[in-house]
Design a protein around this motif. Structure first.
Motif, PDB file in Angstrom:
ATOM      1  N   GLN A   5      56.667  29.525  49.703  1.00  0.00           N
ATOM      2  CA  GLN A   5      55.568  29.514  48.791  1.00  0.00           C
ATOM      3  C   GLN A   5      54.287  29.455  49.338  1.00  0.00           C
ATOM      4  N   LYS A   6      54.070  29.027  50.428  1.00  0.00           N
ATOM      5  CA  LYS A   6      52.800  28.904  51.082  1.00  0.00           C
ATOM      6  C   LYS A   6      52.156  30.324  51.321  1.00  0.00           C
ATOM      7  N   THR A   7      53.137  31.405  51.327  1.00  0.00           N
ATOM      8  CA  THR A   7      52.549  32.724  51.918  1.00  0.00           C
ATOM      9  C   THR A   7      52.122  33.361  50.308  1.00  0.00           C
ATOM     10  N   PHE A   8      52.365  32.647  49.142  1.00  0.00           N
ATOM     11  CA  PHE A   8      51.848  33.295  47.744  1.00  0.00           C
ATOM     12  C   PHE A   8      50.522  33.193  47.653  1.00  0.00           C
ATOM     13  N   ILE A   9      50.151  34.295  46.895  1.00  0.00           N
ATOM     14  CA  ILE A   9      48.677  34.042  46.628  1.00  0.00           C
ATOM     15  C   ILE A   9      48.101  33.337  45.500  1.00  0.00           C
ATOM     16  N   HIS A  10      47.082  32.744  45.190  1.00  0.00           N
ATOM     17  CA  HIS A  10      46.661  31.865  44.377  1.00  0.00           C
ATOM     18  C   HIS A  10      47.021  32.381  42.984  1.00  0.00           C
ATOM     19  N   ASP A  11      46.817  33.560  42.613  1.00  0.00           N
ATOM     20  CA  ASP A  11      47.217  34.026  41.062  1.00  0.00           C
ATOM     21  C   ASP A  11      48.536  34.795  41.123  1.00  0.00           C
ATOM     22  N   SER A  12      49.442  34.436  41.838  1.00  0.00           N
ATOM     23  CA  SER A  12      50.797  34.512  41.336  1.00  0.00           C
ATOM     24  C   SER A  12      51.342  33.129  40.594  1.00  0.00           C
ATOM     25  N   CYS A  13      51.528  33.723  39.415  1.00  0.00           N
ATOM     26  CA  CYS A  13      51.380  32.518  38.274  1.00  0.00           C
ATOM     27  C   CYS A  13      52.811  31.879  37.755  1.00  0.00           C
TER      28      CYS A  13
ATOM     29  N   PHE B  52      48.440  28.943  33.029  1.00  0.00           N
ATOM     30  CA  PHE B  52      47.273  28.913  33.878  1.00  0.00           C
ATOM     31  C   PHE B  52      46.820  30.323  34.032  1.00  0.00           C
ATOM     32  N   ALA B  53      47.828  31.331  33.850  1.00  0.00           N
ATOM     33  CA  ALA B  53      47.628  32.936  33.979  1.00  0.00           C
ATOM     34  C   ALA B  53      46.567  32.926  32.799  1.00  0.00           C
ATOM     35  N   ILE B  54      46.394  32.570  31.371  1.00  0.00           N
ATOM     36  CA  ILE B  54      45.543  32.868  30.755  1.00  0.00           C
ATOM     37  C   ILE B  54      44.091  32.373  31.185  1.00  0.00           C
ATOM     38  N   LYS B  55      44.163  31.027  31.746  1.00  0.00           N
ATOM     39  CA  LYS B  55      42.876  30.363  31.985  1.00  0.00           C
ATOM     40  C   LYS B  55      42.516  31.378  33.103  1.00  0.00           C
ATOM     41  N   ARG B  56      43.328  31.959  34.285  1.00  0.00           N
ATOM     42  CA  ARG B  56      42.531  32.721  34.918  1.00  0.00           C
ATOM     43  C   ARG B  56      41.989  34.177  34.542  1.00  0.00           C
ATOM     44  N   PHE B  57      42.684  34.532  33.411  1.00  0.00           N
ATOM     45  CA  PHE B  57      42.220  35.859  32.835  1.00  0.00           C
ATOM     46  C   PHE B  57      40.931  35.451  32.171  1.00  0.00           C
ATOM     47  N   ASP B  58      40.871  34.302  31.566  1.00  0.00           N
ATOM     48  CA  ASP B  58      39.581  33.862  30.824  1.00  0.00           C
ATOM     49  C   ASP B  58      38.496  33.962  31.736  1.00  0.00           C
TER      50      ASP B  58
ATOM     51  N   ILE C  73      43.874  42.338  25.298  1.00  0.00           N
ATOM     52  CA  ILE C  73      44.697  42.619  26.492  1.00  0.00           C
ATOM     53  C   ILE C  73      46.168  41.819  26.193  1.00  0.00           C
ATOM     54  N   ASP C  74      47.319  42.459  26.046  1.00  0.00           N
ATOM     55  CA  ASP C  74      48.601  41.907  25.787  1.00  0.00           C
ATOM     56  C   ASP C  74      48.882  41.389  27.185  1.00  0.00           C
ATOM     57  N   PHE C  75      48.987  39.895  27.263  1.00  0.00           N
ATOM     58  CA  PHE C  75      49.462  39.474  28.652  1.00  0.00           C
ATOM     59  C   PHE C  75      49.880  37.834  28.340  1.00  0.00           C
ATOM     60  N   VAL C  76      51.152  37.528  28.927  1.00  0.00           N
ATOM     61  CA  VAL C  76      51.655  36.529  28.873  1.00  0.00           C
ATOM     62  C   VAL C  76      51.837  35.761  27.394  1.00  0.00           C
ATOM     63  N   GLY C  77      52.195  36.545  26.521  1.00  0.00           N
ATOM     64  CA  GLY C  77      52.567  36.261  25.320  1.00  0.00           C
ATOM     65  C   GLY C  77      51.537  36.279  24.290  1.00  0.00           C
ATOM     66  N   PHE C  78      50.211  36.364  24.718  1.00  0.00           N
ATOM     67  CA  PHE C  78      49.120  36.475  23.848  1.00  0.00           C
ATOM     68  C   PHE C  78      48.419  37.726  24.039  1.00  0.00           C
ATOM     69  N   ARG C  79      47.557  38.015  22.780  1.00  0.00           N
ATOM     70  CA  ARG C  79      46.697  39.303  22.690  1.00  0.00           C
ATOM     71  C   ARG C  79      45.255  38.595  23.060  1.00  0.00           C
ATOM     72  N   ASN C  80      44.691  39.092  24.189  1.00  0.00           N
ATOM     73  CA  ASN C  80      43.717  38.370  24.822  1.00  0.00           C
ATOM     74  C   ASN C  80      42.294  39.031  24.490  1.00  0.00           C
ATOM     75  N   PHE C  81      41.643  38.819  23.499  1.00  0.00           N
ATOM     76  CA  PHE C  81      40.105  39.130  23.187  1.00  0.00           C
ATOM     77  C   PHE C  81      39.313  38.342  24.158  1.00  0.00           C
ATOM     78  N   TYR C  82      37.869  38.587  23.852  1.00  0.00           N
ATOM     79  CA  TYR C  82      36.804  38.079  24.866  1.00  0.00           C
ATOM     80  C   TYR C  82      36.710  36.711  23.992  1.00  0.00           C
ATOM     81  N   ARG C  83      36.383  36.666  22.831  1.00  0.00           N
ATOM     82  CA  ARG C  83      35.983  35.281  22.168  1.00  0.00           C
ATOM     83  C   ARG C  83      37.247  34.707  21.264  1.00  0.00           C
ATOM     84  N   PHE C  84      38.179  35.395  21.239  1.00  0.00           N
ATOM     85  CA  PHE C  84      39.591  34.588  20.721  1.00  0.00           C
ATOM     86  C   PHE C  84      40.810  35.303  21.303  1.00  0.00           C
ATOM     87  N   ARG C  85      42.056  34.460  21.005  1.00  0.00           N
ATOM     88  CA  ARG C  85      43.351  34.758  21.330  1.00  0.00           C
ATOM     89  C   ARG C  85      44.399  34.790  20.416  1.00  0.00           C
TER      90      ARG C  85
END
Length: 343
Positions: free
Chosen positions: A98-106, A116-122, A276-288
Motif C-alpha cells: 500500500q505504501k507504493t500506491f499514489i494518493h489518488d488511488s481511492c 474521498f474520490a468526489i472530494k478530490r474531484f471537487d 461527470i459520471d463518477f463514483v455513483g454521482f453526476r458531478n457538476f461544478y455547483r451541484f451533484r
C-alpha cells in the motif's frame, strides 16, 4: 526499492490467524457457517495453521452466482475458511504494498473510498476551471475545463495473473508467500487470466495491478489531476487536445504492459459543464446528483420490504447506509419521498 523476504511465517502466526478470523466474520456472526466454524474455533484455526506451515493448504472450489442490481455481475464466493486465509495474506502484504500506491488511488483503502474520490474531484475541478470562471453568461454551470472519463473493459476478467505475480514480486521476494498467492489466484475457472469478483484478495490485487497505470499516468505522462477508483479513472485538464493525446498513450500502455483495453463505450472526453459520471454521482461544478440506478436500487429495497421479502430492521440498515452516501448529492426532495415510502 526495498523488498521483503522471510515474511511467510507472519501469515500463519496465531495472532494473525485470530485477527483474520475476526475480520472474516465481521457482519456475519449470525450466519450458520460462521457459527459452525466458531464451535470448534481453536481446532479449526490450528488446522489452517498446520496447512499453511506445511504448505498443504488448498482452497475449496468457488461458489458462483449471478446478481442483478441492476447491472448483471458474476460473483464468486469463497468458503469461509478460505476467506480467513485471504485476510491473513492481506494483513501481512497490504501494509507493504500500500505504501507504493499514489494518493489518488481511492478504492478499498482505509480512510478512502467514493467520498474521498468526489472530494478530490471537487478540488481538481476548481483548479482546472479557475474556480468556476464562466465562459458564457447564459449558463450558470458553464465552466472551463474537460475530463477524460475512462473505464477498463471487463477488468477483473482480463487481469493477467502472470503479470500480476511479477508486479508483486518486485516488493515481495518470499517464495512461499508468492506460492500461496498463486494458489489463491488460480482457484478460478481460468488458471492464467482473471480474478473472482467477490474475493477480498481480488479487491486488493486490483489496486496493485492498476498501480502500474497510476505511475505511468502520474510520472510518465505528468498528469496533475488524476483519480482512480478500481477500474474507473478520470483526468481533468483545461486542454482538450492534451487529454486526447493522453488517452492514446494510456490505451497503448494498457494494451502493451497490462494486456487490458479501455472500454470503447465508457471512455470519453467530456466538458465539465456537462457533468461527470463518477463514483455513483453526476458531478457538476455547483451541484451533484445521484445516479438514477442508485435511486432505483433504494426504491427496489423499499418495494421488497412492502412485499415482506426483507425485514424492517434490514431495510433500516440499508437505508441508513444509503442516506449517509446520498447526503453528498443534492436529493433533498428525493430523500423526503423515500422516507414517506418507508413509512
Amino acid at each position: 526499492m526495498k523488498s521483503h523476504k522471510n515474511i511467510y511465517y507472519k501469515i500463519y502466526k496465531w495472532e494473525n490467524l485470530l485477527l483474520a478470523f475476526k475480520k472474516a466474520r465481521r457482519g456475519k456472526t449470525k450466519k450458520d457457517y460462521v457459527i459452525k466454524f466458531e464451535e470448534n474455533l481453536i481446532e479449526n484455526l490450528q488446522q489452517l495453521q498446520f496447512e499453511l506451515m506445511t504448505q498443504t493448504y488448498k482452497p475449496k472450489p468457488l461458489k458462483t452466482f449471478i446478481i442483478r442490481d441492476p447491472k448483471t455481475r458474476k460473483i464468486s464466493k469463497s468458503h469461509f475458511r478460505d476467506r480467513i486465509i485471504h485476510h491473513t495474506i492481506c494483513n501481512v502484504i497490504e501494509p507493504i504494498l500500500q505504501k507504493t500506491f499514489i494518493h489518488d488511488s481511492c478504492a478499498n483503502q482505509k480512510r478512502k473510498g467514493n467520498i474521498f474520490a468526489i472530494k478530490r474531484f471537487d478540488k481538481f475541478k476548481r483548479k482546472v476551471s479557475r474556480n468556476g470562471k464562466q465562459k458564457g453568461w447564459f449558463n450558470n454551470n458553464q465552466v472551463n475545463g474537460y475530463c477524460l472519463k475512462a473505464d477498463v473493459k471487463h477488468y477483473f476478467e482480463e487481469v493477467n495473473q502472470k503479470i500480476l505475480i511479477n508486479i508483486i514480486k518486485t516488493k515481495i521476494k518470499d517464495k512461499d508467500t508468492i506460492q500461496l498467492i498463486t494458489k489463491i489466484l488460480q482457484n478460478y475457472h481460468n488458471k492464467n487470466k482473471g480474478m473472482p469478483l467477490g474475493n477480498l484478495t481480488s479487491q486488493f490485487f486490483a489496486n496493485i495491478y492498476l498501480n502500474e497505470l497510476d505511475y505511468f499516468t502520474k510520472h510518465k505522462l505528468k498528469t496533475k489531476y488524476y483519480i482512480r477508483y478500481v477500474d474507473d479513472f478520470i483526468i481533468l485538464s483545461s486542454n482538450k487536445k492534451q487529454l486526447m493525446t493522453w488517452k492514446k498513450e494510456i490505451k497503448k500502455f494498457l494494451k502493451n504492459k497490462l494486456k487490458l483495453q479501455l472500454h470503447p463505450q465508457k471512455s470519453h472526453i467530456i466538458n465539465l459543464s456537462n457533468g461527470i459520471d463518477f463514483v455513483g454521482f453526476r458531478n457538476f461544478y455547483r451541484f451533484r446528483l445521484l445516479r438514477k440506478r442508485n435511486i432505483k436500487k433504494m426504491q427496489e429495497k423499499i418495494k421488497q420490504y412492502t412485499e415482506g421479502k426483507i425485514t424492517e430492521s434490514k431495510l433500516n440498515e440499508i437505508h441508513q447506509g444509503w442516506t449517509a452516501y446520498a447526503k453528498w448529492a443534492n436529493p433533498y426532495k428525493l430523500q423526503n419521498n423515500l422516507i414517506k415510502c418507508k413509512t
